[in-house]
Design a protein around this motif. Structure first.
Motif, PDB file in Angstrom:
ATOM      1  N   GLU A   1       0.837  -1.191   0.000  1.00  0.00           N
ATOM      2  CA  GLU A   1       0.000   0.000   0.000  1.00  0.00           C
ATOM      3  C   GLU A   1       0.870   1.237   0.000  1.00  0.00           C
ATOM      4  OE1 GLU A   1      -3.957   1.158   2.448  1.00  0.00           O
ATOM      5  OE2 GLU A   1      -2.153   0.973   3.684  1.00  0.00           O
ATOM      6  N   VAL A   2       0.438   2.246  -0.741  1.00  0.00           N
ATOM      7  CA  VAL A   2       0.988   3.593  -0.638  1.00  0.00           C
ATOM      8  C   VAL A   2      -0.188   4.499  -0.330  1.00  0.00           C
ATOM      9  CG1 VAL A   2       2.190   5.470  -1.785  1.00  0.00           C
ATOM     10  CG2 VAL A   2       2.839   3.106  -2.274  1.00  0.00           C
ATOM     11  N   ARG A   3      -0.111   5.223   0.767  1.00  0.00           N
ATOM     12  CA  ARG A   3      -1.300   5.935   1.237  1.00  0.00           C
ATOM     13  C   ARG A   3      -0.909   7.235   1.942  1.00  0.00           C
ATOM     14  NH1 ARG A   3      -6.596   4.498   2.479  1.00  0.00           N
ATOM     15  NH2 ARG A   3      -7.553   5.511   4.265  1.00  0.00           N
ATOM     16  N   VAL A   4      -1.691   8.273   1.694  1.00  0.00           N
ATOM     17  CA  VAL A   4      -1.561   9.513   2.456  1.00  0.00           C
ATOM     18  C   VAL A   4      -2.287   9.318   3.782  1.00  0.00           C
ATOM     19  CG1 VAL A   4      -2.142  11.956   2.560  1.00  0.00           C
ATOM     20  CG2 VAL A   4      -1.395  10.948   0.392  1.00  0.00           C
ATOM     21  N   GLU A   5      -1.548   9.329   4.879  1.00  0.00           N
ATOM     22  CA  GLU A   5      -2.163   9.143   6.191  1.00  0.00           C
ATOM     23  C   GLU A   5      -2.634  10.453   6.793  1.00  0.00           C
ATOM     24  OE1 GLU A   5       0.267   6.930   8.865  1.00  0.00           O
ATOM     25  OE2 GLU A   5      -0.380   5.021   8.007  1.00  0.00           O
ATOM     26  N   GLN A   6      -1.937  11.535   6.482  1.00  0.00           N
ATOM     27  CA  GLN A   6      -2.351  12.846   6.958  1.00  0.00           C
ATOM     28  C   GLN A   6      -2.014  13.893   5.896  1.00  0.00           C
ATOM     29  OE1 GLN A   6      -1.825  13.838  11.311  1.00  0.00           O
ATOM     30  NE2 GLN A   6      -0.352  12.158  11.220  1.00  0.00           N
ATOM     31  N   ALA A   7      -2.870  14.878   5.765  1.00  0.00           N
ATOM     32  CA  ALA A   7      -2.625  16.035   4.906  1.00  0.00           C
ATOM     33  C   ALA A   7      -3.592  17.116   5.361  1.00  0.00           C
ATOM     34  CB  ALA A   7      -2.815  15.701   3.432  1.00  0.00           C
ATOM     35  N   LEU A   8      -3.150  17.946   6.267  1.00  0.00           N
ATOM     36  CA  LEU A   8      -4.078  18.882   6.907  1.00  0.00           C
ATOM     37  C   LEU A   8      -3.438  20.245   7.127  1.00  0.00           C
ATOM     38  CD1 LEU A   8      -3.509  19.234  10.315  1.00  0.00           C
ATOM     39  CD2 LEU A   8      -3.831  16.781  10.074  1.00  0.00           C
ATOM     40  N   VAL A   9      -4.307  21.243   7.191  1.00  0.00           N
ATOM     41  CA  VAL A   9      -3.906  22.607   7.544  1.00  0.00           C
ATOM     42  C   VAL A   9      -4.447  22.902   8.937  1.00  0.00           C
ATOM     43  CG1 VAL A   9      -4.075  25.047   6.965  1.00  0.00           C
ATOM     44  CG2 VAL A   9      -3.892  23.347   5.140  1.00  0.00           C
ATOM     45  N   ASN A  10      -3.572  23.377   9.812  1.00  0.00           N
ATOM     46  CA  ASN A  10      -3.922  23.651  11.204  1.00  0.00           C
ATOM     47  C   ASN A  10      -3.825  25.148  11.472  1.00  0.00           C
ATOM     48  OD1 ASN A  10      -4.547  23.068  13.943  1.00  0.00           O
ATOM     49  ND2 ASN A  10      -2.373  23.166  14.462  1.00  0.00           N
ATOM     50  N   PHE A  11      -4.928  25.738  11.943  1.00  0.00           N
ATOM     51  CA  PHE A  11      -4.977  27.157  12.263  1.00  0.00           C
ATOM     52  C   PHE A  11      -4.878  27.307  13.783  1.00  0.00           C
ATOM     53  CE2 PHE A  11      -7.225  26.416   8.344  1.00  0.00           C
ATOM     54  CZ  PHE A  11      -6.804  27.444   7.509  1.00  0.00           C
ATOM     55  N   LYS A  12      -3.746  27.820  14.260  1.00  0.00           N
ATOM     56  CA  LYS A  12      -3.488  27.943  15.688  1.00  0.00           C
ATOM     57  C   LYS A  12      -4.003  29.299  16.179  1.00  0.00           C
ATOM     58  CE  LYS A  12       0.846  27.172  14.850  1.00  0.00           C
ATOM     59  NZ  LYS A  12       2.305  26.973  15.012  1.00  0.00           N
ATOM     60  N   LEU A  13      -5.194  29.280  16.752  1.00  0.00           N
ATOM     61  CA  LEU A  13      -5.851  30.515  17.155  1.00  0.00           C
ATOM     62  C   LEU A  13      -5.608  30.854  18.618  1.00  0.00           C
ATOM     63  CD1 LEU A  13      -9.226  29.905  15.284  1.00  0.00           C
ATOM     64  CD2 LEU A  13      -7.166  31.083  14.453  1.00  0.00           C
ATOM     65  N   SER A  14      -5.614  29.834  19.479  1.00  0.00           N
ATOM     66  CA  SER A  14      -5.337  30.042  20.895  1.00  0.00           C
ATOM     67  C   SER A  14      -5.011  28.687  21.508  1.00  0.00           C
ATOM     68  CB  SER A  14      -6.531  30.683  21.614  1.00  0.00           C
ATOM     69  OG  SER A  14      -7.615  29.777  21.687  1.00  0.00           O
TER      70      SER A  14
ATOM     71  N   VAL B   1     -15.699  16.433  12.385  1.00  0.00           N
ATOM     72  CA  VAL B   1     -16.732  15.946  11.476  1.00  0.00           C
ATOM     73  C   VAL B   1     -16.007  15.386  10.253  1.00  0.00           C
ATOM     74  CG1 VAL B   1     -18.739  16.533  10.071  1.00  0.00           C
ATOM     75  CG2 VAL B   1     -18.392  17.649  12.290  1.00  0.00           C
ATOM     76  N   VAL B   2     -16.256  14.110   9.938  1.00  0.00           N
ATOM     77  CA  VAL B   2     -15.483  13.430   8.897  1.00  0.00           C
ATOM     78  C   VAL B   2     -16.397  12.567   8.027  1.00  0.00           C
ATOM     79  CG1 VAL B   2     -13.386  13.354  10.310  1.00  0.00           C
ATOM     80  CG2 VAL B   2     -15.009  11.453  10.418  1.00  0.00           C
ATOM     81  N   ASN B   3     -15.843  12.100   6.904  1.00  0.00           N
ATOM     82  CA  ASN B   3     -16.545  11.104   6.101  1.00  0.00           C
ATOM     83  C   ASN B   3     -16.728   9.829   6.915  1.00  0.00           C
ATOM     84  OD1 ASN B   3     -16.721  12.759   3.846  1.00  0.00           O
ATOM     85  ND2 ASN B   3     -14.831  11.979   2.940  1.00  0.00           N
TER      86      ASN B   3
ATOM     87  N   LYS C   1      -8.622  22.684  12.410  1.00  0.00           N
ATOM     88  CA  LYS C   1      -7.839  21.941  11.429  1.00  0.00           C
ATOM     89  C   LYS C   1      -8.774  21.318  10.400  1.00  0.00           C
ATOM     90  CE  LYS C   1      -7.429  17.783  14.369  1.00  0.00           C
ATOM     91  NZ  LYS C   1      -6.476  16.806  14.958  1.00  0.00           N
ATOM     92  N   ALA C   2      -8.263  21.157   9.176  1.00  0.00           N
ATOM     93  CA  ALA C   2      -9.070  20.605   8.096  1.00  0.00           C
ATOM     94  C   ALA C   2      -8.166  19.844   7.140  1.00  0.00           C
ATOM     95  CB  ALA C   2      -9.808  21.727   7.358  1.00  0.00           C
ATOM     96  N   GLY C   3      -8.688  18.731   6.620  1.00  0.00           N
ATOM     97  CA  GLY C   3      -7.922  17.917   5.689  1.00  0.00           C
ATOM     98  C   GLY C   3      -8.043  16.449   6.038  1.00  0.00           C
ATOM     99  N   VAL C   4      -7.036  15.672   5.668  1.00  0.00           N
ATOM    100  CA  VAL C   4      -6.975  14.255   6.007  1.00  0.00           C
ATOM    101  C   VAL C   4      -6.373  14.142   7.403  1.00  0.00           C
ATOM    102  CG1 VAL C   4      -6.058  12.000   5.392  1.00  0.00           C
ATOM    103  CG2 VAL C   4      -6.736  13.605   3.592  1.00  0.00           C
ATOM    104  N   MET C   5      -7.184  13.658   8.356  1.00  0.00           N
ATOM    105  CA  MET C   5      -6.776  13.662   9.759  1.00  0.00           C
ATOM    106  C   MET C   5      -6.934  12.281  10.375  1.00  0.00           C
ATOM    107  SD  MET C   5      -8.769  17.157  10.891  1.00  0.00           S
ATOM    108  CE  MET C   5     -10.324  16.564  10.221  1.00  0.00           C
ATOM    109  N   LEU C   6      -6.179  12.015  11.421  1.00  0.00           N
ATOM    110  CA  LEU C   6      -6.322  10.781  12.176  1.00  0.00           C
ATOM    111  C   LEU C   6      -7.594  10.828  13.012  1.00  0.00           C
ATOM    112  CD1 LEU C   6      -2.635  10.400  13.435  1.00  0.00           C
ATOM    113  CD2 LEU C   6      -3.727   9.104  11.600  1.00  0.00           C
TER     114      LEU C   6
ATOM    115  N   SER D   1      -7.585   7.141   9.107  1.00  0.00           N
ATOM    116  CA  SER D   1      -7.632   8.558   8.770  1.00  0.00           C
ATOM    117  C   SER D   1      -8.885   8.836   7.963  1.00  0.00           C
ATOM    118  CB  SER D   1      -6.403   8.969   7.943  1.00  0.00           C
ATOM    119  OG  SER D   1      -5.200   8.637   8.587  1.00  0.00           O
ATOM    120  N   GLU D   2      -9.413  10.033   8.082  1.00  0.00           N
ATOM    121  CA  GLU D   2     -10.580  10.446   7.310  1.00  0.00           C
ATOM    122  C   GLU D   2     -10.437  11.914   6.913  1.00  0.00           C
ATOM    123  OE1 GLU D   2     -12.783   8.569   6.168  1.00  0.00           O
ATOM    124  OE2 GLU D   2     -12.993   6.817   7.497  1.00  0.00           O
ATOM    125  N   MET D   3     -11.130  12.284   5.841  1.00  0.00           N
ATOM    126  CA  MET D   3     -11.181  13.673   5.404  1.00  0.00           C
ATOM    127  C   MET D   3     -12.279  14.395   6.169  1.00  0.00           C
ATOM    128  SD  MET D   3      -9.809  15.797   3.208  1.00  0.00           S
ATOM    129  CE  MET D   3     -10.213  17.486   2.684  1.00  0.00           C
TER     130      MET D   3
END
Length: 427
Positions: free
Chosen positions: A145-158, A222-224, A164-169, A202-204
């Motif tokens: 298998e070759v798989r993207v396990e994570q691919a996310l953007v994290n907004f550090k507000l406080s 909230v994920v698929n 965070k949004a994207g492919v997450m654990l 992982s889920e989007m």
């Protein structure tokens, strides 16, 4: 300019022979000449400095076009990863899975890139068993298998609220979030965390997370959802993971986690997941998980419990499951590295002996087809072994796994007794 200096010197000599009044007037003229010379010298100095600055800027521009950007990128972006290299010996027991093999189980590369001082991008790419081939193994799965396990953007507000949004654990259990080989003692991840929590899972989606003071953290996503038609008694919910761009219905799943650290040596987690896994009809799948770890000197005690509830299993088209699945494991580990050995190259070394007992049952709560109920899906594992870490980010593991179930005479077991040897590393 040299001529002016000579003329000035001559004028000074002449003035020295003149009357005091005339000499005073000449002195004023001489001062004016000297001030003019100073101004010219300052202008020349400023021009020379400007030329040097322009040359430095030109060099910087050339460096940026010839590799300076790469240097800046390397300073901002963090590269890392982990891997597991295994040797597995499976005892023959008639199920066709016996034998021994060297296996590059997984190699993972991760990249963390700051997009701003409050925005990060994180990605993780995994190669399992050396990559994908078109061969199908005994479990009717691709052999790699070759798989993207994570691919996310994290907004550090406080500290307490971030997005965070994207492919997450999916934040369930003791292993899925912390699945690096230095985070657990056995060569293989506990079976509970493969079958009832399909690690790595992982889920989007999109979610929030943060700290609740100094002793608690939370996540809410909230994920698929899962595809319940791929559930089975043999593999639990593992087969229900879908491609990241797929969801078999219009609903979404909600999952969350609360990490609690009431004491410095006690770590606990409560987590849940709930989502519609049906396609033709509603069939909600709900998971509840609890895990914890307690340390007392050189002794470590840890465990995990998972419960899966399916409200309408008959609508999934799967006949060999019931309304529920559940399982747990409990482990004790003891640090055995003598303090006197921790010096020189082994200054940060460690060694542990451990034993783990695990049970799981994927046919509970009333079967869709009672004729398919079998004791071989009521499984248990006893794992004993040793780990040795010469440095913090490398671990050598060796363990025996003893498999048991409640199958009837003539039924084939789902797993085997095993000896496993593993080299795990994090960088």
């Amino acid at each position: 300019m040299f001529k002016k200096i000579v003329l000035t010197a001559v004028a000074a000599a002449v003035l020295a022979t003149q009357a005091p009044a005339a000499q005073a007037a000449a002195n004023d003229e001489l001062r004016s000449e000297l001030d003019a010379i100073k101004s010219q010298l300052k202008a020349l100095t400023d021009a020379s400095r400007q030329q040097a600055d322009d040359a430095a800027k030109a060099r910087t521009s050339a460096e940026s076009s010839d590799g300076g950007y790469v240097k800046q990128l390397a300073e901002r972006v963090r590269f890392g990863g982990y891997g597991e290299l295994n040797y597995i010996f499976r005892k023959e027991n008639g199920n066709g899975k016996g034998g021994n093999v060297f296996d590059p189980h997984r190699i993972v590369l991760n990249v963390d890139a700051p997009l701003a001082d409050w925005i990060d991008f994180k990605t993780e790419l995994e190669w399992e068993h050396g990559g994908v081939s078109d061969e199908i193994n005994a479990d009717n799965e691709l052999s790699g298998e070759v798989r993207v396990e994570q691919a996310l953007v994290n907004f550090k507000l406080s500290d307490s609220f971030n997005v965070k949004a994207g492919v997450m654990l999916v934040p369930l259990g003791s292993i899925n979030l912390y699945h690096e080989p230095t985070s657990f003692n056995s060569s293989e991840r506990p079976q509970l965390d493969q079958i009832l929590i399909p690690s790595t899972w992982s889920e989007m989606g999109i979610g929030i997370h943060g700290a609740l003071g100094s002793k608690a953290d939370y996540q809410l996503l909230v994920v698929n959802g899962l595809d319940g038609s791929k559930f089975s008694a043999a593999k639990g919910i593992r087969g229900g993971r879908q491609n990241y761009n797929e969801d078999n219905n219009h609903g979404k799943a909600v999952t969350g986690r609360l990490e609690l650290r009431p004491l410095t040596n006690l770590y606990t987690n409560l987590a849940f997941y709930s989502g519609d896994s049906g396609k033709e009809a509603s069939a909600y799948t709900t998971l509840a998980a609890f895990d914890g770890k307690y340390s007392l000197g050189d002794l470590e005690l840890s465990g995990e419990y998972v419960f899966v509830y399916q409200d309408n299993p008959a609508s999934l088209g799967v006949r060999d499951i019931g309304h529920s699945m559940s399982g747990y494991w409990a482990e004790a580990a003891y640090h055995v590295m003598p303090a006197g050995w921790k010096k020189g190259k082994l200054a940060n070394s460690d060694a542990k002996l451990f034993v783990r007992w695990s049970e799981l049952n994927t046919q509970q709560g009333g079967m869709v087809d009672p004729a398919l109920k079998s004791g071989r899906y009521d499984r248990n594992y006893t794992t004993v072994g040793i780990t040795f870490s010469p440095v913090n980010n490398l671990v050598v593991k060796a363990d025996f796994q003893f498999y048991g179930d409640h199958r009837a005479a003539g039924e084939k077991s789902l797993d085997n007794d095993k000896f496993q040897f593993s080299l795990g590393f994090v960088f």
